[in-house]
Design an enzyme around this catalytic site. Structure first.
Site, short mmCIF file in Angstrom:
data_model
loop_
_atom_site.label_atom_id
_atom_site.label_comp_id
_atom_site.label_asym_id
_atom_site.label_seq_id
_atom_site.Cartn_x
_atom_site.Cartn_y
_atom_site.Cartn_z
N HIS A 122 0.64 -1.18 0.08
CA HIS A 122 0.04 0.04 0.01
C HIS A 122 0.99 1.15 0.13
CE1 HIS A 122 -4.00 -1.54 2.00
NE2 HIS A 122 -3.32 -2.46 1.29
N ARG A 147 -0.40 -0.79 -4.58
CA ARG A 147 -1.56 -0.09 -4.68
C ARG A 147 -1.17 1.42 -4.32
NH1 ARG A 147 -6.49 -0.43 -0.26
NH2 ARG A 147 -5.41 1.34 0.60
N TYR A 159 -9.75 8.56 3.30
CA TYR A 159 -9.36 7.21 3.74
C TYR A 159 -8.42 6.43 2.90
CZ TYR A 159 -10.14 2.45 5.29
OH TYR A 159 -10.08 1.11 5.94
N ASP A 209 -7.79 1.36 -4.91
CA ASP A 209 -9.06 0.87 -3.95
C ASP A 209 -10.04 2.18 -4.12
OD1 ASP A 209 -10.87 -0.26 -2.51
OD2 ASP A 209 -9.21 -0.65 -1.05
N HIS A 211 -13.00 1.98 -2.54
CA HIS A 211 -13.58 1.90 -1.22
C HIS A 211 -14.92 2.11 -1.38
CE1 HIS A 211 -10.25 1.06 1.29
NE2 HIS A 211 -9.64 2.09 0.86
N GLU A 235 -10.30 -1.48 -7.40
CA GLU A 235 -11.00 -2.43 -6.31
C GLU A 235 -12.41 -1.76 -5.80
OE1 GLU A 235 -8.38 -3.21 -3.48
OE2 GLU A 235 -9.86 -3.22 -1.83
N GLU A 261 -13.93 -7.79 -0.40
CA GLU A 261 -13.59 -8.03 0.93
C GLU A 261 -14.58 -7.93 1.91
OE1 GLU A 261 -10.89 -4.08 0.69
OE2 GLU A 261 -12.11 -3.47 2.35
N ARG A 282 -12.05 -11.06 -3.91
CA ARG A 282 -11.29 -10.50 -2.60
C ARG A 282 -12.03 -11.20 -1.30
NH1 ARG A 282 -7.87 -7.16 -2.16
NH2 ARG A 282 -8.71 -5.95 -0.30
N HIS A 311 -8.19 -10.23 0.36
CA HIS A 311 -7.93 -9.05 1.36
C HIS A 311 -6.77 -9.48 2.57
CE1 HIS A 311 -9.93 -6.29 4.64
NE2 HIS A 311 -9.17 -5.46 3.69
N ASP A 315 -6.04 -5.61 9.96
CA ASP A 315 -7.02 -6.11 10.90
C ASP A 315 -7.17 -7.53 10.62
OD1 ASP A 315 -8.06 -4.50 8.42
OD2 ASP A 315 -9.74 -5.52 8.84
N GLU A 338 -2.92 -9.46 -0.91
CA GLU A 338 -2.80 -8.12 -0.48
C GLU A 338 -1.88 -8.14 0.94
OE1 GLU A 338 -6.21 -6.09 1.31
OE2 GLU A 338 -5.41 -3.96 1.22
N TRP A 401 -19.13 4.30 2.61
CA TRP A 401 -17.75 4.41 2.83
C TRP A 401 -16.67 3.44 2.08
CZ3 TRP A 401 -13.54 1.70 4.39
CH2 TRP A 401 -13.85 0.48 4.94
O1 EZ4 Z 1 -10.84 -0.86 4.49
O2 EZ4 Z 1 -8.95 -3.50 6.08
O3 EZ4 Z 1 -8.23 -3.05 0.60
N1 EZ4 Z 1 -8.10 -2.83 1.78
C1 EZ4 Z 1 -8.94 -2.22 2.37
C2 EZ4 Z 1 -8.86 -1.92 3.85
C3 EZ4 Z 1 -10.17 -2.00 4.54
C4 EZ4 Z 1 -10.04 -2.42 6.09
C5 EZ4 Z 1 -11.41 -2.73 6.68
O4 EZ4 Z 1 -11.09 -3.43 7.81
O5 EZ4 Z 1 -9.84 -1.82 1.98
O6 EZ4 Z 1 -8.07 -0.62 4.32
CO CO Z 2 -10.28 -2.59 0.04
#
Ligand code: EZ4
Ligand code: CO
Length: 401
Positions: A122, A147, A159, A209, A211, A235, A261, A282, A311, A315, A338, A401
Site C-alpha cells: 500500500h 496499490r 481514507y 482502491d 472503497h 477495487e 473484501e 477478494r 484482502h 485487521d 494483499e 464508505w
Molecule cells: O478498509 O481493512 O483493501 N483494503 C482495504 C482496507 C479495509 C479495512 C477494513 O477493515 O480496503 O483498508
Molecule cells: Co479495499
C-alpha cells in the site's frame, strides 16, 4: 482428536485481534482468526456464548462436517459475525489437522501450485509527489505490485492515506467523520496514474482502491479514464449488495475489477462470478467462512476465469495471513494477495513461519499454519475500542464508505 477445550483470546498489540484456540485431548492446539474490524467483541461473544459450548467433545478431524453443523445448524445463515466465527473454527481445525499429520496446511490443500505468492503493498501520500515517493520506496523493498492512493485536494482527510508507510485503517477512541467529494476525487485519480506510469514504466503492477465510494456510472467513467495506465485492478468501485450494478460498469470499461473484501459467503459473489462481471474475488479466510468456504468460492471462480486476490490489511491477524498464504500457494486460480505488514508488537504476539522476500511471500513448512500466539504477552495488550472512519458528503449526507 476430540476437542477438549476452546478459548477466545482478545488482545490489542497495536490494534484489536480476536483469536480462537482449540485444544484436543491429545495435547495439540489449533488457532483461528476471528477479527472483524470495529466489531471485534460481537464475534468474541458469538464464539464464547454459542459456538464454544457446542465444540467441546467433537472430533476435530471432521472439518467439513463441523463447518456444515455451524452453518446449517444455526438456522440464521451468513452475516459477517457468524461467518467470522465459523471461519475461526474452520481455520483452527485445518491448523490442528496439519499439526496432527505433521505437514504444512498447503500440503493438505493439494500442494503448492507455485513457488511463492505475489503480494501487493500500500503506497499512499498527501500529494501526488508524496505518493510517487511512496511507490518508489515500495519498489526499493522489492514489491512488483503496488496499490496507490493519494489524498484528494480540498478534503481534510482521505481514507487509506497513512501518515507513515505502516498505516492502520481503524482509529482508537472516538469515531472519525470525514468529508467526501466525488468530483474532486474523480479529477485527481487519473492524474496520479498518468504520473505513476510515466515515472515507473510499464513493468510495475499498479492497483487502486475506490472503497465503494462511487455510483456505477461514476465508476464506469473512472475505469474508462484509467484504461491508458493499464491497472492490475480497480477495487470496490461501487457498493456490491446489488451485484447487477457491475453489469453497467463492465459495459463501459476494460479496467480489471476486484470486489469482495466485505463479502462473507459464496452467495454474495455468485452472480459477479458467473456473469464474469469481475476479474478478482477478494473474499478472505476470516470473513468468508474459513479455508473450506474460500476454496469453494475459488472453485466457482475458476470455472469463470476469475482469479483470487484476498484482502490482507492489518485487521486480519497473522493467523489469517498464514491461512491466506497456504490457500494462495495451493489454489490454481490465485491472482495476488494483499499484504500490509503488522506492527512489531503484533508480530511478537503472533510468532510466524511465513516470510517476505522480493515482493513474494511463502507460508513456510512448519506443521499446520505455522503461526503461534504468545498468550502471556497478549494479556499485556488489552482490548481498546476502535472504529473505521465514516464519510459524509459536503452537505452532511451520510455516504458509502
Ligand atoms: O478498509 O481493512 O483493501 N483494503 C482495504 C482496507 C479495509 C479495512 C477494513 O477493515 O480496503 O483498508
Ligand atoms: Co479495499
Amino acid at each position: 482428536m476430540k476437542i477438549a477445550n476452546a478459548r477466545v483470546i482478545v488482545c490489542s498489540p497495536g490494534r484489536n485481534f480476536v483469536t480462537l484456540k482449540l485444544e484436543t485431548a491429545d495435547g495439540l492446539y489449533g488457532l483461528g482468526d476471528a477479527t472483524l474490524n470495529g466489531r471485534e467483541l460481537a464475534v468474541a461473544s458469538y464464539l464464547t456464548e454459542h459456538v464454544v459450548p457446542l465444540l467441546i467433545g467433537r472430533d476435530a478431524r471432521r472439518i467439513e462436517d463441523i463447518w456444515q453443523f455451524f452453518y446449517k445448524g444455526a438456522y440464521w445463515r451468513r452475516g459477517p459475525v457468524t461467518m467470522s466465527a465459523i471461519a475461526a473454527v474452520d481455520t483452527a481445525l485445518w491448523d490442528l489437522k496439519g499439526k496432527a499429520l505433521n505437514v504444512p496446511v498447503y500440503q493438505l490443500l493439494g500442494g503448492a501450485s507455485r513457488e511463492a505468492v505475489r503480494v501487493y503493498g500500500h503506497a499512499s501520500g498527501e500529494s501526488i509527489e508524496d505518493t510517487l515517493a511512496a511507490v518508489g520506496r515500495y519498489r526499493d523493498r522489492g514489491y512488483t505490485a503496488i496499490r496507490a492512493q493519494c489524498a484528494v485536494p480540498g478534503m481534510a482527510k482521505t481514507y487509506g492515506i497513512g501518515r507513515t508507510d505502516a498505516y492502520e485503517p481503524a482509529e482508537r477512541g472516538a469515531l472519525v467523520e470525514s468529508v467526501w467529494d466525488t468530483s474532486r476525487y474523480l479529477a485527481i485519480v487519473p492524474v496520479l496514474f498518468e504520473r505513476l506510469r510515466r515515472e515507473f514504466g510499464p513493468d510495475v503492477q499498479l492497483l487502486h482502491d475506490v472503497h465503494h465510494r462511487l455510483t456505477p456510472i461514476e465508476a464506469a467513467r473512472l475505469g474508462h479514464a484509467l484504461e491508458p495506465y493499464h491497472l492490475f485492478w480497480m477495487e470496490d468501485p461501487t457498493p456490491a449488495e446489488n451485484q447487477e450494478s457491475f453489469r453497467l460498469i463492465r459495459q463501459h470499461t476494460s479496467t480489471p475489477l476486484a470486489v469482495g473484501e466485505v463479502f462473507n459467503s459464496i452467495h454474495d459473489c455468485r452472480l459477479l462470478i458467473q456473469e464474469q462481471l469481475i476479474d478478482y474475488i477478494r473474499t478472505t479466510v476470516v470473513h468468508a467462512g474459513g479455508i473450506s468456504h474460500l476454496r469453494k468460492i475459488a472453485s466457482l471462480a475458476e470455472l469463470h476465469s476469475v482469479r483470487t486476490g484476498s484482502h490482507g490489511a492489518t485487521d486480519l491477524s497473522p493467523v489469517c495471513m498464514a491461512a491466506a498464504l497456504h490457500f494462495d500457494l495451493s489454489v490454481h486460480n490465485f491472482g495476488i494477495q494483499e499484504y500490509m505488514p503488522h506492527s512489531t508488537d503484533t508480530d511478537r504476539v503472533f510468532p510466524h513461519a511465513y516470510t517476505f522476500a522480493e515482493g513474494m511471500m511463502h507460508p513456510g513448512d512448519a506443521p499446520g499454519l505455522g503461526v503461534d500466539i504468545d498468550e502471556s504477552l497478549a494479556v499485556t495488550f488489552p482490548y481498546e475500542r476502535a472504529y473505521l472512519p465514516v464519510a459524509r458528503l459536503t452537505d452532511g449526507t451520510m455516504h458509502d464508505w
